[in-house]
Write a protein that holds these residues in place. Sequence first.
Motif, short mmCIF file in Angstrom:
data_model
loop_
_atom_site.label_atom_id
_atom_site.label_comp_id
_atom_site.label_asym_id
_atom_site.label_seq_id
_atom_site.Cartn_x
_atom_site.Cartn_y
_atom_site.Cartn_z
N LEU A 1 -2.66 -64.50 -28.65
CA LEU A 1 -1.87 -65.14 -29.59
C LEU A 1 -2.55 -66.16 -30.36
O LEU A 1 -2.32 -66.18 -31.59
CB LEU A 1 -0.56 -65.60 -28.84
N THR B 1 2.67 -62.19 -38.80
CA THR B 1 2.45 -63.45 -39.00
C THR B 1 2.59 -64.05 -40.35
O THR B 1 3.17 -65.25 -40.27
CB THR B 1 0.75 -63.78 -38.60
N GLU C 1 4.28 -61.54 -30.16
CA GLU C 1 3.96 -61.94 -28.82
C GLU C 1 4.10 -60.50 -27.86
O GLU C 1 3.03 -60.36 -27.28
CB GLU C 1 4.85 -62.68 -28.06
N ASN C 2 4.84 -59.41 -28.18
CA ASN C 2 5.04 -58.32 -27.69
C ASN C 2 3.61 -57.37 -27.98
O ASN C 2 3.07 -56.75 -27.21
CB ASN C 2 6.13 -57.66 -27.96
N PRO D 1 0.09 -60.57 -26.64
CA PRO D 1 0.37 -61.55 -25.90
C PRO D 1 -0.85 -62.33 -25.30
O PRO D 1 -0.82 -63.58 -25.11
CB PRO D 1 1.05 -61.01 -24.57
N ASN E 1 8.50 -63.81 -34.32
CA ASN E 1 7.53 -64.48 -33.35
C ASN E 1 7.45 -63.38 -31.99
O ASN E 1 6.46 -63.40 -31.51
CB ASN E 1 7.90 -65.68 -33.06
N ARG E 2 8.58 -62.99 -31.57
CA ARG E 2 8.61 -62.18 -30.30
C ARG E 2 8.02 -60.99 -30.44
O ARG E 2 7.15 -60.42 -29.43
CB ARG E 2 10.13 -62.12 -29.83
#
Length: 122
Positions: free
Chosen positions: A112, A58, A105-106, A109, A101-102
């Motif tokens: 978030l 982040t 998310e992974n 998820p 960012n991905r």
Amino acid sequence: MKKDTPSLPDQTPSHEAESKEPAVLAQPQEYVRKPRRTLPFNEIFSVRTDVDTATLLTHACETLAALNMMTANIADDFTGSQRSRLLAIRQLSIMTEMLVNRAVENLDPVNLVPRTTAPVVH
């Protein structure tokens, strides 16, 4: 009765004062500290080991977003090849931000977005 007045400092005319060179203050060599060796960044700065991966990602994403905005603002001041190089740096920061960012998310998820209100308990 005569009053004693303090003597005024010697006042030289302005054209004479301008012709004098200012005094240069010399610094002794003994006060200049030279480092023994240059330390690499990983010996100067460190990241705490107890920080979770989502927090690290982040902060990395926020840093990349700031880099993106700075390069966009700086690129506006340039033209030609300098502008192209800055925009290429900006594009790389955007692509890296998307990758981070991905990864966030992974990792998580479901959670978030942090909750802004307290959960309702019945």
